[in-house]
Design an enzyme around this catalytic site. Structure first.
Site, mmCIF file in Angstrom:
data_model
loop_
_atom_site.group_PDB
_atom_site.id
_atom_site.type_symbol
_atom_site.label_atom_id
_atom_site.label_comp_id
_atom_site.label_asym_id
_atom_site.label_seq_id
_atom_site.Cartn_x
_atom_site.Cartn_y
_atom_site.Cartn_z
ATOM 1 N N ASN A 143 0.827 -1.211 0.000
ATOM 2 C CA ASN A 143 0.000 0.000 0.000
ATOM 3 C C ASN A 143 0.867 1.270 0.000
ATOM 4 O OD1 ASN A 143 -2.394 1.477 0.124
ATOM 5 N ND2 ASN A 143 -2.430 1.458 2.357
ATOM 6 N N LYS A 462 -26.327 -26.209 51.606
ATOM 7 C CA LYS A 462 -27.006 -26.921 50.524
ATOM 8 C C LYS A 462 -27.844 -28.087 51.043
ATOM 9 C CE LYS A 462 -23.267 -28.052 48.406
ATOM 10 N NZ LYS A 462 -22.374 -27.534 49.463
ATOM 11 N N SER A 530 -20.146 -29.185 43.284
ATOM 12 C CA SER A 530 -20.025 -29.052 41.818
ATOM 13 C C SER A 530 -19.286 -27.767 41.445
ATOM 14 C CB SER A 530 -21.399 -29.103 41.146
ATOM 15 O OG SER A 530 -22.338 -28.271 41.764
#
Length: 620
Positions: A143, A462, A530
């Site tokens: 260019n 939990k 988890s």
């Protein structure tokens, strides 16, 4: 069938004129949206600056202020014979990761070089990165030819140097073209008058070279690969959508989904807005529905049963690293392969070299801007291709906090296909359809079946919440059961320890069991730490729409203060290894269905919150 797009990334050193070149290309092919050109010209006048074609691409305010492309921009270009998705990738070294993001989805590249500066270190770096990402077809634009005194000799010298560079990087030089992007000469039009600057050039314009790129004929000869991007719900239909990367997807054929191992017969193809195709080819945005109802998740790869994608959780790779810190052997990594995400680690660093220079770096870590041969191990099997078999599906990127920080290509030489044995064993296995449907069971119980997945640190509450919820539901006459981590490790999961791989398998088994209870019309209440999002996502995929993630977000300080089993102290003393929150990570949900802080409020309030959620989501 939608007309295929050829994705082309534009790359090069900062200020070499990439965005100007693209802006001129778009303007001269009339590919801009109505009024876009006038809008940018008016904006330049208001700001008191000269119109710059690059502003057609630089949509971010910061880019207009600084004159530098920050993020990879994408736009559609239509020529007389082809359609292209143009990706404008940043050239500044600080923004290389965005260039990687753009190149990771491209099949060809335009590399822009300033004629007055020639080949720079960043040019060499871009060439190396393109090769590592499997973008091997390169068009080079030299260019700013109007800035040198003797255009033709300068061009010949730079062209020869570039062709050598491309060959050394394993790239195919499709064309080297002189151009003046600002005026547009040799971009789309050819100013071939005797007195014009580039009258000596008899080769193609940039647009000519792009239209001469190989079409998808080669890709269609390769085996079918379609990474699943999403599943759309349209009434009773579930439409699996994605982009066909190679091969052909046809109505009526049976396909394999990897790594889940499911097979599905394609009942019909879906295209937008209203086409009714009979097949999709490479580059097509595809949609299809299956004969049987399957739970298909993002990241699965669709392939032909006769030519399946390989599966594995370990592979060799040549990668580059762009983060602002070194990558070391043993470090955790987030790997993105197509639409799939997987956590893993750098198992081994074999060799490190600099991306912009020749020679090997004598060290066992990968500094910023370096290339390395490594072995990566993932926490779960994924669908894989060797880059030599498929340059698109055989590449990957590395992600940190949502930002691309590296990438490379996959080598499976010496590795076995982990899915081969399972596919052989499962070749005569078919899903059993019960005469009693899930809807029948739910009508009998008066509530929907599903999974309440309680996740949080040890001691967060939990199990207390799970027990209270089960008791409340029992008193109502609802069918429910608790799947507790410790209980299952006495039986179903007694063979598993607490390594990352065993934790993953533990949650996989629990997720499948919970999904079976949900299909039977019961409410399965799962109370598990988890710790990994990816594992919980797999449990979500097993249960489908009936999965409800509840984050019990009690803080580590409160959990450790409670320490009902004395586990935290044992972890602090080094008696328990790989203990979540102390010596192993916990990845909290990013968008849980419900969040309960059981450390800052009485347990009775927490139970009420959980019951209220169940009432709203499970009662018929």
């Amino acid at each position: 069938m939608t007309k295929a797009l050829t994705p082309v990334v534009f790359a090069g050193h900062v200020d070499h004129g990439k965005s100007t070149l693209i802006g001129r290309l778009l303007a001269d092919t009339n590919s801009l949206a109505d009024g876009r050109l006038e809008e940018v010209i008016a904006s330049c006048k208001r700001r008191g600056v000269e119109f710059e074609p690059a502003f057609l691409m630089d949509a971010m305010q910061a880019e207009r202020d600084q004159g530098v492309t920050i993020d990879a921009a994408r736009i559609l270009l239509k020529s007389g014979t082809r359609q292209f998705r143009i990706i404008d990738a940043p050239g500044h070294e600080s923004f290389l990761r965005h260039m990687v993001s753009g190149a990771a989805e491209a099949s060809a590249a335009v590399l822009v070089v300033d004629s007055s500066e020639g080949v720079r270190e960043q040019t060499r770096r871009h060439a190396m990165l393109l090769g590592l990402l499997g973008v091997v077809r390169i068009i080079v634009v030299v260019n700013k030819m109007d800035r040198v005194r003797e255009p033709q000799p300068v061009f010949d010298r730079i062209s020869a140097e570039l062709k050598t560079l491309m060959a050394d990087a394993g790239l195919e030089t499709h064309a080297v073209i002189p151009a003046v992007a600002r005026s547009g000469e040799m971009v789309v039009r050819r100013d071939g008058e005797k007195g014009s600057l580039l009258a000596w050039w008899a080769g193609p314009t940039l647009l000519d070279a792009m239209e001469g790129l190989p079409d998808e004929a080669e890709a269609i000869e390769r085996p079918l690969r379609m990474p699943v991007q999403d599943v759309l719900k349209e009434g009773d239909r579930r439409i699996i959508i994605g982009r066909v990367e190679s091969g052909k997807l046809s109505e009526g054929e049976t396909v394999l989904l990897s790594p889940s191992g499911q097979t599905a017969k394609i009942a019909g193809l879906v295209a937008w807005p209203d086409d009714a195709p009979t097949a999709f080819g490479p580059g097509d945005a595809a949609g299809f529905v299956t004969e049987s109802r399957l739970f298909i998740d993002r990241g699965e790869v669709i392939s032909a049963v006769s030519s399946p994608a390989r599966e594995g959780n370990q592979f060799d790779a040549r990668l580059f690293w762009l983060a602002d810190h070194a990558l070391r052997q043993g470090d955790a990594v987030h790997v993105r392969l197509g639409t799939a995400d997987a956590l893993g680690e750098v198992l081994k660093v074999h060799k490190v070299s600099d991306a912009g220079r020749e020679g090997v770096v004598a060290q066992d870590e990968i500094p910023t801007g370096s290339i390395a041969d490594v072995t990566l191990r993932l926490r779960r099997p994924v669908a894989l291709d060797d880059y030599r078999d498929d340059p698109v599906t055989g590449r990957f990127v590395l992600v940190e906090k949502g930002v691309i920080c590296g990438g490379g290509r996959i080598s499976l030489e010496g590795y076995q296909d982990q899915g081969a044995a399972r596919r052989a064993k499962a070749s005569h296995i078919h899903y059993f359809a019960s005469a009693v449907t899930r809807a029948d069971r739910e009508q009998r119980t008066g509530h929907r079946g599903g999974v309440i997945w309680l996740t949080g640190l040890s001691g967060s509450g939990k199990s207390t919440l799970a027990n209270a919820l089960e008791l409340a539901l029992h008193r109502r006459g609802w069918s429910s059961c608790i799947l507790d981590g410790d209980n299952l490790r006495h039986g179903l999961n007694a063979d598993l320890g607490f390594s990352p791989d065993d934790r993953t398998e533990n949650i996989r088994r629990v997720g499948e069991v919970a999904a079976l209870f949900a299909q039977a019309g019961m409410i399965a209440i799962s109370a598990f730490i988890s710790p990994y999002r990816e594992d919980r996502d797999r449990a979500r995929a097993a249960a489908g729409e009936g999965f409800h993630e509840v984050h019990v977000s009690t803080s580590l300080a409160v959990c450790e203060e409670r320490d009902p089993k004395g586990l935290y102290q044992k972890a602090r003393d080094g008696v328990i290894k790989e203990f979540t929150g102390i010596s192993a990570p916990y990845e909290p949900p990013e968008s849980p269905n419900l969040e309960i802080d059981a450390g800052s409020q009485p347990i009775e309030i927490c139970v009420e919150q959980l019951l209220d959620y169940v009432d709203r989501n499970f009662r018929l």
